[in-house]
Design a protein around this motif. Structure first.
Motif, short mmCIF file in Angstrom:
data_model
loop_
_atom_site.label_atom_id
_atom_site.label_comp_id
_atom_site.label_asym_id
_atom_site.label_seq_id
_atom_site.Cartn_x
_atom_site.Cartn_y
_atom_site.Cartn_z
N ARG C 152 0.81 -1.21 0.00
CA ARG C 152 0.00 0.00 0.00
C ARG C 152 0.85 1.27 0.00
NH1 ARG C 152 -2.38 -1.80 4.29
NH2 ARG C 152 -2.10 0.23 5.24
N TYR C 153 0.36 2.23 -0.76
CA TYR C 153 0.92 3.58 -0.73
C TYR C 153 -0.21 4.46 -0.20
CZ TYR C 153 4.74 1.95 -3.78
OH TYR C 153 5.83 1.30 -4.31
N ASP C 154 -0.32 4.57 1.13
CA ASP C 154 -1.40 5.34 1.72
C ASP C 154 -1.04 6.82 1.71
OD1 ASP C 154 -2.69 2.96 2.25
OD2 ASP C 154 -1.98 2.84 4.32
N TRP C 156 -0.89 8.85 -0.92
CA TRP C 156 -0.11 9.23 -2.09
C TRP C 156 -1.11 9.71 -3.13
CZ3 TRP C 156 5.20 7.37 -3.61
CH2 TRP C 156 5.96 6.98 -2.49
#
Lengths: 131, 248, 569
Positions: C152-154, C156
């Protein structure tokens, strides 16, 4: 993710006066402190019993009649009651009983438990002392 | 409609400029039905575009907009300005969390704890969905349903002094979610989750302050979940002590 | 510039994005999937869905019935092959969600409960009280945590798609925490960013619904389909736009005018409160325009009356409605009616895809509200959209995984690297450095008011033309917009400026598409062309990006078994 440069985050220390921030915290801290009195009372009582065991019943009674001890016992009693009441209340909050569509409220558990406590205490007094 | 003016005092912390946080005060005209979030949005649109906070649904379900309002952790979208009439309203980032900027806090710690309690259904054997649902009675649903209502808003962590003193404490929301799965009749992962919630920094750290349940905007009652987890753990330990050869 | 590389990059962490991620790793456990979201996934707007999700699960129901209801609801603009695929996949997806732990409400026999919903001819809407969206989202999110290959790229924010010779190779995104622009490469990209409700002033949609994914695809050359089809939901709280679920009517609630009359008998006598949303919203406006609405501080409204349902039904089936009415209006719906008026809720239109989420551009897929498959045509039926997110999210996830299995990873060289550098310059050297100009928030407000005023429930040539002109002007004005916050770390004002840039591109396609559709169909109602015109407009509008205003052309509607007929309820 991301290893790019990070600016420092603001880290805040919990103030030593945190327990004055609201009523619930204060009540919690008071409850925690009351356990100290419960412990002290236990120590005192054990000491009293040891007097009886190694000496006579009169030593024990004399010890208990000391005004300082009576004073302390009264304070310990108040704190113990406070401690018991908060636990009874929490008990009601933790294990509410479902009746029909509604659940029992914590204060109901508190009242019920205090009534039970009084009944049991009197039963005990009757069994041990009065009978 | 009648308009009043609210005085809002907000914590500012801009890591690129400031080494320390400070308060900034704004005047916001408001109507009776406006919430604190509306005031923040007014400030950002009309007065100071750099004020930074999170929000989205403005209906109390996305869990983004928590802050300490006059010292109490609350959702800004569910706190009405008129409740503070005549006072300056102080808005600070939620307590106990590191602050990234202004009201935006770092909640990675919770995200890690969430993974740790394995918040998914664990089964010995999966049944293909083509065969229909796992049956569950309304009573079985009720055993865990309130704990499945956690919106991860973090107010309970902000309210928990135990977490404030020891950030390793698993904490209210994560335990409530662990308990939600433990009590779900479809789940068979008790043996995996019990050691996690009962370890050193798990449920036994909780000494019943109870404020988590007071501030929960969704009536989840994490304190109840923690105590029930303790009871389950204790009875389980007792059982295995008395009946070492199985007996679950 | 920092860069990352994955097999599949999913933009958006709501129902469709998370379902796609899980589908991809379930198909191929080694698949390396990235979910890039501008908010923590559990904040995604799926969370606000209330009423339920439609699927055929009962003996009394049939796929044909669900398909016909959906197609009739769409005013025959839905592609019927997609609808047939959808209804057949829906039960499996629902049971899968149940197996993952979604706390559905239950019948006494332990099965998932179902309730009545607008435009559905039988009870087929599965529910979890009135918080299905919340439960669905958290179930999917928590289940996704099980897969180590979902990265996950929370928080972004994706700013552009990287395209090499018509093939998608990744995205550029701002990591909000640091304020750096980073490249995330992928063999395939799935767009699942939801709709664009924030284009409108009065909407149920959360702040994050800014049409990002629609604009990303549109700018990369994929057409936006049926953008004139905007759903106005009949029951929003008049001041805030907070949604009161259709389930309130599904459970038996009544809509009343000032005279206490169930006015729907004049509009949808056969369905009454369970009529489709487009017709109900217009019925409310007709009552209000005829002077039979209530006057309030936020304009006229009608009443949604639940008082006859009783406290127990409301507490058991509609607890969130009760919570919202109590919290935001200070009324108890068991004792007082709830004031409501119609407002923007959902985009039937969106990124053109086939039923596997494929956009036509190699490597690029889309699913959920952002996409237009199309199964909703000119009007979506309530409770179809969550199921749509699952069915087509899963389909897109599988299709992207199949594609990625046979492709080579893109490398961080030119032209992709060059595109990323240009993007970095555009945002940080130009946009952020602008010292003088107009506040982004005032341009946004003007757009919202303009869309509300001229691209609303009733449309007409001159007003649509005015909207086209003004949105065009706003685009020019945004070029001189300023961002006051010059910091890199967590710059929400910068993001809002980029979002507005996206929104204006998307907003422009709506009046342009609406202007050319000289008929009334579903949610698109023209006061100057009040009839449906199958001879000329039984077709999808396709808006293409040009250097000037959007170019509109058309593509055919797929009809399989249900010939268009007059739509009466």
């Amino acid at each position: 993710m991301g290893d790019a440069k990070r600016y420092p985050e603001l880290r805040r220390r919990l103030s030593y006066r945190w327990w004055t921030a609201n009523r619930h915290y204060t009540m919690y801290m008071v409850r925690e402190w009351t356990s100290l009195f419960v412990a002290l009372y236990s120590l005192m009582f054990i000491y009293g019993l040891s007097l009886w065991a190694t000496g006579s019943r009169a030593d024990f009674l004399n010890f208990l009649k000391n005004p300082a001890i009576i004073g302390f016992s009264l304070i310990a009693f108040v704190f113990t009651m406070y401690h018991a009441a908060t636990w009874f209340y929490l008990l009601g909050a933790v294990v509410p009983v479902k009746i029909g569509r509604s659940r029992t409220k914590p204060w109901q558990a508190l009242v019920l438990n205090i009534i039970l406590l009084i009944i049991i205490s009197f039963l005990a007094i009757w069994l041990v002392v009065l009978r | 409609m009648s308009q009043d003016v609210a005085t809002i005092r907000v914590t500012r912390y801009r890591p690129e400029k400031d080494s320390k946080p400070f308060f900034q005060e704004y005047k916001v005209p408001y109507r009776h039905d406006m919430v604190v979030l509306d005031a923040l949005n007014y400030i950002k649109a009309e007065i100071d575009g750099s004020l930074t906070y999170r929000w989205s649904c403005r209906m109390g379900v996305c869990g983004s907009c928590g802050a300490n309002i006059d010292g109490e952790p609350k959702l800004t979208c569910a706190s009405f300005l008129h409740d503070f009439k005549g006072r300056t309203i102080t808005i600070e980032p939620m307590t106990h969390f590191p602050v990234i900027k202004d009201l935006v806090v770092d909640m990675e710690d919770f995200m890690e704890k969430l993974v740790k309690i394995k918040p998914w259904i664990i089964r010995d054997k999966e049944t293909p969905p083509e065969q229909g649902e796992y049956k569950q009675s309304a009573q079985e649903l009720e055993r865990y349903s309130q704990f499945s209502s956690c919106i991860n808003c973090m107010l309970c962590y902000a309210a928990c002094p135990i977490y404030g003193l020891n950030e390793k404490f698993l904490g209210p929301a994560a335990t409530a979610l662990a308990y939600r799965y433990i009590e779900d009749s479809r789940d068979q992962g008790k043996d995996v989750r019990f050691p996690i919630v009962h370890e050193m920094e798990g449920v036994w750290e909780c000494t019943l302050v109870g404020e988590c349940s007071v501030v929960c905007p969704k009536g989840v009652d994490p304190m109840l979940a923690i105590q029930k987890t303790k009871i389950l753990g204790a009875t389980n330990a007792l059982k295995s002590l008395l009946m070492p050869r199985g007996g679950h | 510039m920092e860069h990352h590389s994955h097999d599949i990059v999913i933009v958006g962490g709501g129902a469709a994005g998370l379902r796609a991620a899980i589908a991809a790793v379930e198909l191929q456990p080694k698949m390396d999937v990235a979910v890039v979201s501008k908010v923590y996934p559990m904040r995604s707007h799926t969370v606000s869905a209330e009423g339920g999700m439609a699927a055929v699960t009962r003996e009394y129901d049939s796929f044909d019935s669900h398909a016909y209801d959906t197609i009739k609801g769409s005013d025959f603009l839905a592609d019927q092959d997609s609808v047939e695929f959808f209804v057949k996949e829906a039960p499996r997806e629902s049971y899968q969600l149940e197996h993952w732990g979604c706390p559905f409400s239950r019948d006494p026999d332990g099965r998932i409960s179902s309730r009545a919903f607008g435009g559905m001819s039988v009870k087929r809407t599965l529910f979890a009280t009135d918080k299905i969206g919340f439960h669905l989202l958290h179930t999917l999110f928590q289940t996704s945590l099980k897969y180590e290959n979902i990265h996950r790229y929370d928080e972004w924010f994706v700013t552009s798609l990287l395209v090499d010779k018509d093939r998608v190779e990744g995205v550029t995104a701002i990591e909000m925490r640091t304020g750096e622009l980073v490249t995330i490469l992928g063999k395939a990209v799935i767009i699942a960013t939801g709709g664009c409700g924030r284009i409108f002033q009065f909407t149920t949609n959360g702040w994050i619904k800014t049409g990002d994914g629609m604009a990303l695809a549109y700018r990369a050359g994929v057409p936006l389909k049926d953008m004139e089809m905007v759903q106005y939901h009949p029951t929003l709280l008049p001041n805030t736009g907070i949604l009161i679920t259709e389930a309130a009517r599904g459970e038996g609630g009544h809509l009343l005018n000032k005279d206490g009359e169930r006015f729907l008998k004049r509009y949808v006598p056969g369905k009454m409160e369970l009529g489709p949303r487009d017709i109900l919203s217009r019925a409310e406006m007709s009552e209000i325009n005829a002077g039979r609405g209530f006057d309030g501080p936020y304009g006229s409204y009608v009443n949604l009356d639940l008082t006859h349902l009783g406290e127990i039904t409301i507490e058991d089936k509609l607890p969130f409605v009760k919570e919202l009415a109590e919290k935001y209006l200070g009324i108890d719906p068991a004792h007082e009616p709830i004031p409501v008026r119609p407002g923007q809720h959902y985009m039937m239109g969106g990124v053109h895809t086939d039923m596997h989420g494929f956009t036509g551009m190699p490597g690029l897929y889309a699913a959920g509200e952002v996409a237009c498959v199309t199964m909703n045509g000119a009007n979506r039926l309530g409770s179809n959209s969550l199921t749509e997110c699952l069915v087509f999210g899963a389909a897109a996830g599988r299709a992207a995984a199949q594609y990625a299995m046979h492709e080579n990873s893109p490398s961080f060289g030119n032209p992709v690297q060059g595109e990323a550098m240009v993007e970095e310059k555009r945002i940080f050297d130009q946009l952020l450095k602008n010292e003088q100009g107009e506040k982004v928030s005032s341009i946004r407000t003007e757009m919202q008011n303009q869309m509300e005023k001229n691209v609303g429930i009733y449309r007409e040539e001159n007003r649509l033309k005015e909207a086209c002109r003004i949105v065009g002007e706003l685009k020019t004005r945004l070029k001189n917009g300023i961002v006051e916050d010059k910091d890199h770390v967590y710059n929400t004002e910068l993001v809002a400026s980029l979002e507005l840039d996206f929104m204006l591109d998307v907003a422009e396609t709506i009046p342009y598409s609406a202007l050319q559709r000289h008929e009334s169909r579903g949610a698109h109602y023209r006061t100057d062309y009040t009839k449906r015109d199958d001879a000329n407009f039984l077709k999808h509008s396709m808006a293409h990006k040009t250097t000037g205003p959007p170019r509109i052309d058309y593509s055919p509607v797929t009809i399989t078994r249900w010939k268009p007929e007059e739509r009466v309820y």
